[in-house]
Design a protein around this motif. Structure first.
Motif, short mmCIF file in Angstrom:
data_model
loop_
_atom_site.label_atom_id
_atom_site.label_comp_id
_atom_site.label_asym_id
_atom_site.label_seq_id
_atom_site.Cartn_x
_atom_site.Cartn_y
_atom_site.Cartn_z
N LEU A 274 -46.04 -22.32 76.98
CA LEU A 274 -44.85 -23.38 76.18
C LEU A 274 -43.89 -22.69 74.85
CD1 LEU A 274 -43.07 -26.70 76.04
CD2 LEU A 274 -45.09 -27.11 74.65
N VAL A 275 -44.63 -21.99 73.88
CA VAL A 275 -43.74 -21.33 73.08
C VAL A 275 -43.27 -20.04 73.45
CG1 VAL A 275 -44.09 -19.53 71.26
CG2 VAL A 275 -46.06 -21.69 71.64
N ALA A 276 -43.31 -19.71 75.04
CA ALA A 276 -42.51 -18.48 75.19
C ALA A 276 -41.58 -19.47 75.73
CB ALA A 276 -43.00 -17.62 76.43
N LEU A 277 -41.41 -20.46 76.31
CA LEU A 277 -40.28 -20.38 76.56
C LEU A 277 -39.25 -21.89 75.74
CD1 LEU A 277 -41.27 -23.68 79.23
CD2 LEU A 277 -39.51 -21.47 80.22
N VAL A 278 -39.80 -22.35 74.45
CA VAL A 278 -39.40 -21.96 73.44
C VAL A 278 -37.84 -21.03 72.77
CG1 VAL A 278 -39.04 -23.39 71.12
CG2 VAL A 278 -40.12 -24.70 72.38
N LEU A 279 -38.51 -19.95 72.75
CA LEU A 279 -38.71 -18.87 72.60
C LEU A 279 -36.68 -18.29 73.70
CD1 LEU A 279 -41.36 -16.54 71.14
CD2 LEU A 279 -40.21 -18.16 70.02
N ILE A 280 -37.26 -18.36 74.99
CA ILE A 280 -36.32 -18.18 74.99
C ILE A 280 -34.75 -18.62 74.91
CG2 ILE A 280 -35.91 -17.72 78.24
CD1 ILE A 280 -38.49 -16.88 78.82
N PHE A 281 -35.02 -19.80 74.67
CA PHE A 281 -34.05 -20.79 74.92
C PHE A 281 -33.52 -21.23 73.47
CE2 PHE A 281 -36.13 -21.59 79.37
CZ PHE A 281 -34.84 -21.39 80.09
N ARG A 282 -34.52 -20.92 72.82
CA ARG A 282 -34.21 -21.26 71.22
C ARG A 282 -34.57 -20.90 70.00
NH1 ARG A 282 -30.77 -24.97 69.07
NH2 ARG A 282 -32.00 -24.99 66.78
N ALA B 98 -42.44 -6.85 78.72
CA ALA B 98 -42.44 -8.31 79.60
C ALA B 98 -42.17 -9.41 78.48
CB ALA B 98 -43.37 -8.65 80.64
N VAL B 99 -43.46 -8.83 77.05
CA VAL B 99 -44.11 -9.76 76.47
C VAL B 99 -42.76 -9.47 75.34
CG1 VAL B 99 -45.73 -9.27 74.08
CG2 VAL B 99 -46.57 -9.59 76.62
N GLY B 100 -41.96 -7.75 75.29
CA GLY B 100 -41.02 -7.36 74.49
C GLY B 100 -40.18 -8.21 74.75
N LEU B 101 -40.03 -8.84 75.78
CA LEU B 101 -38.30 -9.10 75.87
C LEU B 101 -38.17 -10.86 75.59
CD1 LEU B 101 -38.00 -8.36 79.77
CD2 LEU B 101 -36.35 -7.59 78.17
N VAL B 102 -39.53 -11.12 75.51
CA VAL B 102 -39.43 -12.91 74.79
C VAL B 102 -39.63 -12.04 73.70
CG1 VAL B 102 -41.11 -14.49 74.59
CG2 VAL B 102 -40.55 -13.94 77.23
N ALA B 103 -41.41 -12.41 72.59
CA ALA B 103 -41.31 -11.55 71.57
C ALA B 103 -40.15 -11.30 70.82
CB ALA B 103 -42.79 -11.25 72.01
N LEU B 104 -39.16 -9.88 71.33
CA LEU B 104 -38.45 -9.63 70.07
C LEU B 104 -36.92 -10.18 70.11
CD1 LEU B 104 -38.95 -5.91 71.88
CD2 LEU B 104 -39.48 -7.13 69.53
N PHE B 118 -50.00 -14.68 71.75
CA PHE B 118 -49.83 -14.23 73.46
C PHE B 118 -50.60 -13.40 73.60
CE2 PHE B 118 -44.73 -14.17 73.97
CZ PHE B 118 -44.84 -15.57 74.20
N ALA B 119 -51.26 -13.12 72.51
CA ALA B 119 -52.35 -12.12 72.70
C ALA B 119 -54.07 -13.19 73.23
CB ALA B 119 -52.70 -11.10 71.42
N GLN B 120 -54.22 -14.26 72.18
CA GLN B 120 -55.06 -15.77 72.15
C GLN B 120 -55.22 -15.57 73.60
OE1 GLN B 120 -57.82 -15.60 70.52
NE2 GLN B 120 -58.68 -17.59 70.88
N ALA B 121 -53.79 -16.48 73.63
CA ALA B 121 -53.80 -16.86 75.73
C ALA B 121 -54.58 -15.90 76.56
CB ALA B 121 -52.23 -16.68 75.78
N CYS B 122 -53.79 -14.68 76.76
CA CYS B 122 -55.11 -13.67 77.04
C CYS B 122 -56.22 -13.73 77.16
CB CYS B 122 -54.09 -12.33 76.71
SG CYS B 122 -52.83 -12.04 77.36
#
Lengths: 292, 313
Positions: A274-282, B98-104, B118-122
Motif C-alpha cells: 500500500l505504501v508503494a502504491l501511495v508513493l507512486i500516486f502521491r 524496481a525498488v528505485g523506481l518507487v522509492a526514489l 521494503f526490506a522488512q517486507a522482503c
C-alpha cells in the motif's frame, strides 16, 4: 463462530490496535514535524514504556494501583531519558538529519542491550488493572481493551488540544514553521526541541504501558511498532498529525482483520505494498504538504 | 602524480590481500574470505550513501535477493554455480531498479524509511514462504552442488581467491565509476541536488543508476556468500544486515573506495572479540554508531583524506 461475529471481533481488535498505533505514530510524526528528524529508536521508547510498566506493576503488587503508577511514572522516566539523549547526543550535531538517523540506530542497539542486561531475555506479562468482560451475544470481550481505546482517545484529544489551543502549542507550531524566525522572536528553540523530543518519546512510552497487559513486555518488541509507525507516517504524509491518525486507523484496523483471517506477516507485507502504491500516486503522502 | 599514488595505494591493498592468504592461519583465512565478500556488499552500499548521498536502510534486501536467487536455484534446480552467480546478480539488479523506481520518488529521510520498510517486507516474505525458503532455519547447500570446473567451492584456497577476485572486481568498478563523468554527477547530487537539476541533469536517472549499481554489487556479494559458504537464511535479509553495511561504510569512511573493507574488517573482529568476552555485541554496534556520529563523522579514511592524503578517492 460464524463469519459475522468473527469479523466483528477482528474489527474490534483492529480498532484497539489502531488507537495504540495512533499514539505511537503521533509521537514519531510530531518529532519529525517540528524538528525535521526521524527517530529510529522510537520503537525502543515504546518498549521501555512496556518494560517499566512491568517493573512498576511488579514493585507495587496490586494490579490496579500498579497500572496507575506505571501509566504516570513510565512516561516520565522515558521522557527523562529522551531529554538526556537530546542534550547529550542530538543537540551536539545540531539535529543534522542523517547523523540523527545513525545515532538513533546506535541508541536502538544500546537501549536493547541495557534492557537485555537488566530485565533479561524473557517476555513477561502484566496483569490487567481491571478484570471485567463485556459480554456480547457471540463472545465476551476484554473490558481492559476498551479502557485502552478510551485512554488513547483521550490522549490523542489532549495532544491535539495542546498543539492547537495552548500557548505552548503555538510556540511549537512557530518553531515548526520557521525555527530561525521563531528564535529571532525570542522563542527558546533549543528548549522547544528538547520538549518535543521528550513528548514524542512519552507518547510512545504510554502506548507501551497500555499494551503490556495485552502483549508481553520483551526487549525486541520495539521493532513492530516502529515499522508500523513508519508505514503510517509515510502514508499519512511525514510530519502531518492528521494524516498520521487517519493512516493509523486504516493500517491498524486492516492489520487486525488480515491478521485474524490470514497471517500477521501477510498483513505487514500488504501494508508495505500500500505504501508503494501511495508513493507512486502521491509521493508526499496523502496529507503531506509539498516540502518547503 | 596523485593518480599514480592512488593507483599504487589501491593496488598495494589488493596485493596485500593476495599475500595474506599465505600467512593467515586457517581460522582467519576463512574470516578474511567472508570479510572480502561482505566488503563487496559494503562497496555497493557505499556507492549509494558515500558518493550519491542517499541513505538507505534496506540494503539487506539486495544482498538477500542475490543470496536467495543463487541459493534457491542451486538447491532446487541444481544449476551450476557460475550461472547461479549471474542469476543472483541479475536478480538483485532488476530488483534494485524496481525498488528505485518507487522509492526514489521520495526525498530526504523518507527514502530511508521507505527502503527500510521494503526490506522488512522482503524479510517477512521470506518467512511467509518458509516451505520454500525454510525461513530462519535456512537451507544448507550441498558441497557436491558447489563445483566449478572440478574445483570445489569448499576448498579454502580456491574460495579465498574467488572472494578476492569478486572484491577486486567491485573495487575496480567503484574506482572507474567515481573517476568517470557519471561518478562526478553523482557526487554533485550528493553535494547539492537542486543545483545539479538546474544545470540540466535528469537527477532521477542518475540516482536510479547509482541504486541499480549498488544493488548489483550487493546482490553479487549475496550470491557469492550463498555459493561459497553454502548457507541461505532469513537473517541475511534482516534489518541488522542493512545496519551492518551502514556501520562498515561509516567506520571506514563514507565516500572512500577502500573504506568499506577497513570498516568490515574492524567491525568483524571487534564484534567477535566482544562476543567472546561479554556476549553483548549490540552495545558495541550501538556505541560505535553513536561515537562515530559524535566524534568521527568522516570515518577512518575520510579523516585521513582530510588531514593528509588529499588525493584519496
Amino acid at each position: 463462530m460464524s463469519l459475522g461475529p468473527h469479523l466483528l471481533l477482528a474489527l474490534m481488535e483492529g480498532t484497539v490496535a489502531a488507537f495504540v498505533l495512533a499514539l505511537t505514530a503521533l509521537g514519531l510524526t510530531l518529532v519529525f514535524g517540528v524538528m525535521r528528524i526521524v527517530n529510529v529508536a522510537h520503537g525502543e521508547f515504546f518498549m521501555l514504556g512496556a518494560v517499566f510498566a512491568w517493573a512498576f506493576a511488579h514493585l507495587v503488587g496490586n494490579p490496579a494501583l500498579g497500572f496507575l503508577v506505571a501509566v504516570i511514572a513510565s512516561p516520565i522516566v522515558v521522557g527523562g531519558a529522551a531529554l538526556v539523549i537530546d542534550r547529550a547526543i542530538l543537540r551536539r550535531f545540531n539535529y543534522q538529519p542523517e547523523a540523527t538517523i545513525v545515532a538513533t540506530i546506535g541508541l536502538l542497539y544500546i537501549i536493547q542491550q541495557l534492557v537485555l542486561i537488566f530485565y533479561g531475555p524473557d517476555a513477561r506479562s502484566v496483569e490487567a488493572p481491571i478484570n471485567f468482560r463485556v459480554q456480547l451475544p457471540w463472545f465476551g470481550y476484554s473490558g481492559y481493551k476498551l479502557v485502552v481505546a478510551g485512554i488513547a482517545a483521550l490522549l490523542l484529544l489532549a495532544t491535539w488540544y495542546g498543539i492547537a489551543k495552548t500557548k505552548l502549542g503555538l510556540v511549537m507550531r512557530a518553531t515548526q514553521f520557521d525555527s530561525e524566525t521563531a528564535q529571532a522572536f525570542g522563542i527558546p528553540v533549543d528548549r522547544v526541541y528538547a520538549a518535543v523530543f521528550a513528548l514524542g518519546a512519552m507518547l510512545a512510552a504510554i502506548a507501551g504501558v497500555l499494551i503490556v497487559p495485552i502483549k508481553q513486555a520483551y526487549y525486541l518488541m520495539g521493532l513492530d511498532p516502529l515499522l508500523l509507525s513508519f508505514i503510517v507516517v509515510i502514508i499519512g504524509g511525514l510530519g502531518s498529525l492528521r494524516g498520521a491518525i487517519i493512516a493509523a486507523f486504516v493500517i491498524g484496523i486492516s492489520d487486525g482483520v488480515i491478521s485474524v483471517f490470514f497471517s500477521p506477516n501477510l498483513s505487514k507485507i500488504l501494508a508495505t505494498l500500500l505504501v508503494a502504491l501511495v508513493l507512486i500516486f502521491r509521493p508526499e503522502g496523502l496529507f503531506g504538504g509539498k516540502a518547503r | 602524480m596523485d593518480r599514480h599514488r592512488s593507483l599504487a595505494f589501491h593496488g598495494g591493498a589488493l596485493a596485500l590481500l593476495f599475500l595474506l592468504q599465505f600467512v593467515l592461519p586457517p581460522y582467519h583465512h576463512t574470516n578474511f574470505t567472508s570479510i572480502m565478500v561482505l566488503a563487496t556488499y559494503g562497496i555497493g552500499y557505499n556507492i549509494l550513501i558515500g558518493y550519491t548521498g542517499l541513505l538507505s536502510l534496506g540494503h539487506a534486501m539486495f544482498f538477500a535477493a542475490g543470496l536467495y536467487a543463487a541459493g534457491l536455484t542451486v538447491h532446487y534446480f541444481n544449476i551450476d554455480p557460475i550461472s547461479a552467480f549471474i542469476l543472483g546478480a541479475a536478480a538483485a539488479l532488476a530488483f534494485a531498479t524496481a525498488v528505485g523506481l518507487v522509492a526514489l520518488r521520495t526525498t530526504g529521510v523518507s527514502f530511508m524509511i521507505v527502503t527500510m520498510m521494503f526490506a522488512q517486507a522482503c524479510f517477512l516474505l521470506i518467512l511467509y514462504f518458509n516451505q520454500v525458503t525454510r525461513g530462519d532455519e535456512g537451507l544448507v547447500l550441498s558441497g557436491a552442488a558447489r563445483q566449478i570446473g572440478g574445483l570445489s567451492l569448499t576448498n579454502p584456497t580456491f574460495r579465498y581467491n574467488l572472494a578476492l577476485a569478486l572484491f577486486t572486481g567491485a573495487l575496480v568498478l567503484c574506482y572507474i565509476l567515481i573517476r568517470s563523468r557519471v561518478g562526478r554527477v553523482l557526487v554533485a547530487i550528493r553535494e547539492n541536488e537542486e543545483r545539479v537539476k538546474m544545470l540540466g541533469y535528469h537527477t532521477f536517472r542518475y540516482k536510479l543508476l547509482a541504486l541499480a549499481l549498488s544493488g548489483l554489487l550487493s546482490g553479487a556479494a549475496g550470491a557469492s556468500y550463498a555459493l561459497m559458504f553454502g548457507y541461505v537464511g532469513a537473517t541475511f535479509a534482516s534489518i541488522e544486515y542493512s545496519i551492518f553495511a551502514l556501520l562498515w561504510v561509516l567506520l571506514g569512511g563514507a565516500g572512500t573506495v577502500l573504506g568499506p573493507i577497513i570498516g568490515a574488517l574492524l567491525m568483524f573482529y571487534l564484534v567477535e572479540w566482544t562476543s567472546e568476552v561479554t556476549q553483548s555485541y549490540r552495545i558495541v554496534v550501538g556505541a560505535a554508531l553513536v561515537l562515530l556520529t559524535l566524534f568521527f563523522p568522516k570515518g577512518i579514511l575520510g579523516t585521513l583524506r582530510e588531514k593528509r592524503l588529499r588525493w584519496l578517492p
